[in-house]
Motif scaffolding. Structure first.
Motif, short mmCIF file in Angstrom:
data_model
loop_
_atom_site.label_atom_id
_atom_site.label_comp_id
_atom_site.label_asym_id
_atom_site.label_seq_id
_atom_site.Cartn_x
_atom_site.Cartn_y
_atom_site.Cartn_z
N CYS A 12 16.53 -58.09 -12.97
CA CYS A 12 17.22 -57.63 -11.73
C CYS A 12 18.92 -58.56 -11.54
N ASP B 82 22.61 -57.30 -13.49
CA ASP B 82 23.69 -57.11 -12.99
C ASP B 82 23.96 -55.94 -12.33
N GLY C 39 20.50 -54.00 -11.84
CA GLY C 39 19.51 -54.05 -11.21
C GLY C 39 20.10 -54.00 -10.14
N SER D 118 14.18 -66.75 -13.38
CA SER D 118 14.68 -68.18 -13.35
C SER D 118 14.73 -68.30 -11.67
N PHE E 163 14.41 -53.48 -16.33
CA PHE E 163 15.87 -53.72 -17.21
C PHE E 163 16.46 -54.52 -17.81
N ALA E 164 15.03 -55.25 -17.94
CA ALA E 164 15.13 -56.33 -19.11
C ALA E 164 15.15 -56.51 -19.96
N ARG F 223 8.11 -58.13 -25.29
CA ARG F 223 8.13 -58.35 -23.26
C ARG F 223 7.39 -56.69 -22.62
N ILE G 270 16.31 -48.67 -19.62
CA ILE G 270 17.43 -49.21 -19.94
C ILE G 270 17.53 -49.52 -21.84
N PRO H 246 25.64 -47.51 -23.92
CA PRO H 246 26.04 -48.01 -24.74
C PRO H 246 26.72 -49.27 -24.46
N GLY H 247 28.34 -49.82 -25.04
CA GLY H 247 28.88 -50.67 -24.07
C GLY H 247 29.69 -51.29 -22.32
N ILE H 248 28.58 -51.47 -21.39
CA ILE H 248 29.14 -51.34 -20.29
C ILE H 248 29.76 -52.16 -19.91
N ARG I 184 32.55 -58.54 -16.39
CA ARG I 184 32.06 -57.99 -17.27
C ARG I 184 33.28 -56.96 -18.58
N1 LIG Z 1 25.89 -55.53 -22.01
C1 LIG Z 1 25.77 -54.57 -23.01
O1 LIG Z 1 26.68 -53.89 -23.20
C2 LIG Z 1 24.33 -53.40 -22.88
C3 LIG Z 1 24.74 -52.33 -23.45
C4 LIG Z 1 22.91 -51.32 -23.65
C5 LIG Z 1 22.07 -51.74 -22.58
N2 LIG Z 1 22.44 -53.33 -22.20
C6 LIG Z 1 21.12 -53.62 -21.48
O2 LIG Z 1 21.29 -52.84 -19.99
C7 LIG Z 1 20.07 -54.13 -19.31
C8 LIG Z 1 20.61 -54.49 -18.23
O3 LIG Z 1 21.72 -55.72 -18.31
P1 LIG Z 1 21.98 -56.51 -17.00
O4 LIG Z 1 23.92 -56.28 -17.20
O5 LIG Z 1 22.02 -56.00 -15.46
O6 LIG Z 1 21.37 -57.39 -17.84
P2 LIG Z 1 21.41 -58.43 -16.82
O7 LIG Z 1 22.55 -59.25 -16.35
O8 LIG Z 1 21.28 -59.93 -18.20
O9 LIG Z 1 19.78 -58.95 -16.27
C9 LIG Z 1 19.05 -58.82 -16.69
C10 LIG Z 1 17.67 -59.45 -16.03
O10 LIG Z 1 16.49 -59.75 -16.68
C11 LIG Z 1 15.72 -60.41 -16.28
N3 LIG Z 1 14.96 -61.04 -17.50
C12 LIG Z 1 15.40 -61.49 -18.61
N4 LIG Z 1 14.52 -62.12 -19.48
C13 LIG Z 1 13.12 -62.26 -18.54
C14 LIG Z 1 11.78 -63.17 -18.48
N5 LIG Z 1 11.65 -63.27 -19.71
N6 LIG Z 1 11.34 -62.86 -17.57
C15 LIG Z 1 11.49 -62.34 -16.70
N7 LIG Z 1 13.16 -61.28 -15.97
C16 LIG Z 1 13.70 -61.56 -17.45
C17 LIG Z 1 16.21 -61.23 -15.60
O11 LIG Z 1 15.96 -62.66 -14.80
P3 LIG Z 1 16.77 -63.86 -14.68
O12 LIG Z 1 18.85 -63.94 -14.73
O13 LIG Z 1 16.04 -64.90 -13.93
O14 LIG Z 1 16.99 -64.53 -17.04
C18 LIG Z 1 18.02 -60.77 -15.20
O15 LIG Z 1 17.20 -60.60 -14.33
C19 LIG Z 1 19.34 -55.50 -19.83
O16 LIG Z 1 18.18 -54.38 -20.81
C20 LIG Z 1 20.66 -54.42 -21.30
O17 LIG Z 1 20.10 -55.52 -22.57
C21 LIG Z 1 23.05 -53.71 -22.31
#
Ligand SMILES: NC(=O)c1ccc[n+]([C@@H]2O[C@H](COP(=O)([O-])OP(=O)(O)OC[C@H]3O[C@@H](n4cnc5c(N)ncnc54)[C@H](OP(=O)(O)O)[C@@H]3O)[C@@H](O)[C@H]2O)c1
Length: 290
Positions: free
Chosen positions: A17, A19, A21, A41, A75-76, A87, A105, A159-161, A166
């Motif tokens: 959970c 951004d 989430g 965390s 969403f992890a 995972r 996702i 794709p890119g968020i 961000r």
């Molecule tokens: N950036 C992009 O442009 C892009 C593009 C396509 C897809 N995505 C994917 O979209 C999804 C959502 O993105 P977002 O921006 O919301 O990601 P985010 O803000 O980085 O959130 C990821 C969440 O996953 C949790 N997490 C990670 N590893 C974990 C573990 N081992 N055990 C338990 N919880 C864990 C984190 O918890 P903690 O904060 O406590 O570590 C955090 O709550 C992600 O899978 C991302 O990779 C991103």
């Protein structure tokens, strides 16, 4: 047609959970839904509790909790190394039954390079990068689990968020180059708020096992994206260099995005999930990031 609210169950679990989430949680709670979040965390857990969410703090790499929820948003991200997503696989194995409905996702990186073509969700999956291979493994794990135990999962290829907080501010401040317009790969994007809204639509209307592009439908080049971001942030435009020079100057992770060029069709998002992005292009989406 039933409304979004009528089609969503009363409880939901958000695994990872962060951004997106939190944006989904806000929308669900505004509809009176009970939301449980899993984060790793302590600071993240405390921050979410302070917002009134039910939180389970768990490291999915150690002991994934068994949960029962009529709706799960996964969403992890996968781990940063390797070609698989242990995972997600470990979490699925720890569940006594297949998730009744799960929205996952993924990324458009699962397609690899498509030479800038317009593609739909039936395009063969040929990831080039380890990042893309891990996501393909996650999609495969979900498909295998559903085949074995039933359950309903929907895949969002994202794709890119971009969105508030961000934008590539640091990269622009460092003065890193972009590939000049004529050689620049196509990129697709989605505003974070549109992704959150689309995830709810996927939970409501997604077909079991189906994949959907969640993109704004107006791809442009990387060069265009970074140049627009610089202008919005009041930073100097990034230097434009040849593809060859960019390869020397960018990190391998940044370069991996340059090797993939595609344009995502979004008819399924609009027609099957009944979602039209609120920010259909950068012109409208970027000002909403400040
Ligand atoms: N950036 C992009 O442009 C892009 C593009 C396509 C897809 N995505 C994917 O979209 C999804 C959502 O993105 P977002 O921006 O919301 O990601 P985010 O803000 O980085 O959130 C990821 C969440 O996953 C949790 N997490 C990670 N590893 C974990 C573990 N081992 N055990 C338990 N919880 C864990 C984190 O918890 P903690 O904060 O406590 O570590 C955090 O709550 C992600 O899978 C991302 O990779 C991103």
């Amino acid at each position: 047609m039933e409304t979004l609210e009528e089609r969503l169950p009363m409880q939901a679990l958000i695994v990872g959970c962060g951004d997106i989430g939190q944006r989904v949680a806000t929308r669900l709670r505004a509809m009176g839904r009970e939301v449980t979040a899993i984060v790793r965390s302590l600071p993240a857990a405390e921050a979410l509790r302070a917002q009134g969410l039910q939180v389970q703090q768990a490291d999915l790499d150690q002991a994934p909790p068994a949960v029962r929820a009529p709706l799960v948003f996964w969403f992890a991200p996968p781990p940063l190394q390797g070609d698989t997503d242990p995972r997600l696989r470990r979490w699925l194995a720890a569940q006594p039954a297949a998730p009744a409905r799960l929205v996952y996702i993924s990324t458009s990186g699962v397609y690899g390079d498509c030479g800038g073509r317009w593609i739909d969700e039936d395009e063969p999956l040929r990831p080039l990068s380890a990042r893309g291979r891990r996501r393909l493994d996650a999609e495969t794990a979900l498909r295998e689990d559903a085949a074995r135990r039933g359950g309903h999962h929907v895949i969002l290829r994202v794709p890119g968020i971009y969105g508030p907080g961000r934008l590539p501010r640091e990269r622009l401040q460092q003065g890193l180059p972009v590939v000049r317009e004529a050689e620049s790969p196509w990129t697709n994007r989605i505003h974070a708020e549109d992704l959150a809204a689309a995830a709810l639509h996927a939970a409501a209307w997604g077909r079991p096992g189906a994949a959907y592009h969640v993109a704004d439908g107006h791809p442009t080049t990387m060069c265009d994206y970074f140049s627009r971001c610089a202008q919005l942030l009041g930073l100097p435009p990034p230097p434009q260099v040849s593809l060859e020079e960019a390869k020397q100057r960018l990190t391998p992770a940044m370069w991996s995005f340059m090797e993939e060029s595609k344009r995502l069709r979004t008819e399924r998002l609009r027609q099957e999930l009944h979602y039209t992005p609120r920010y259909p292009d950068l012109e409208r989406g970027l000002p909403a990031c400040l």
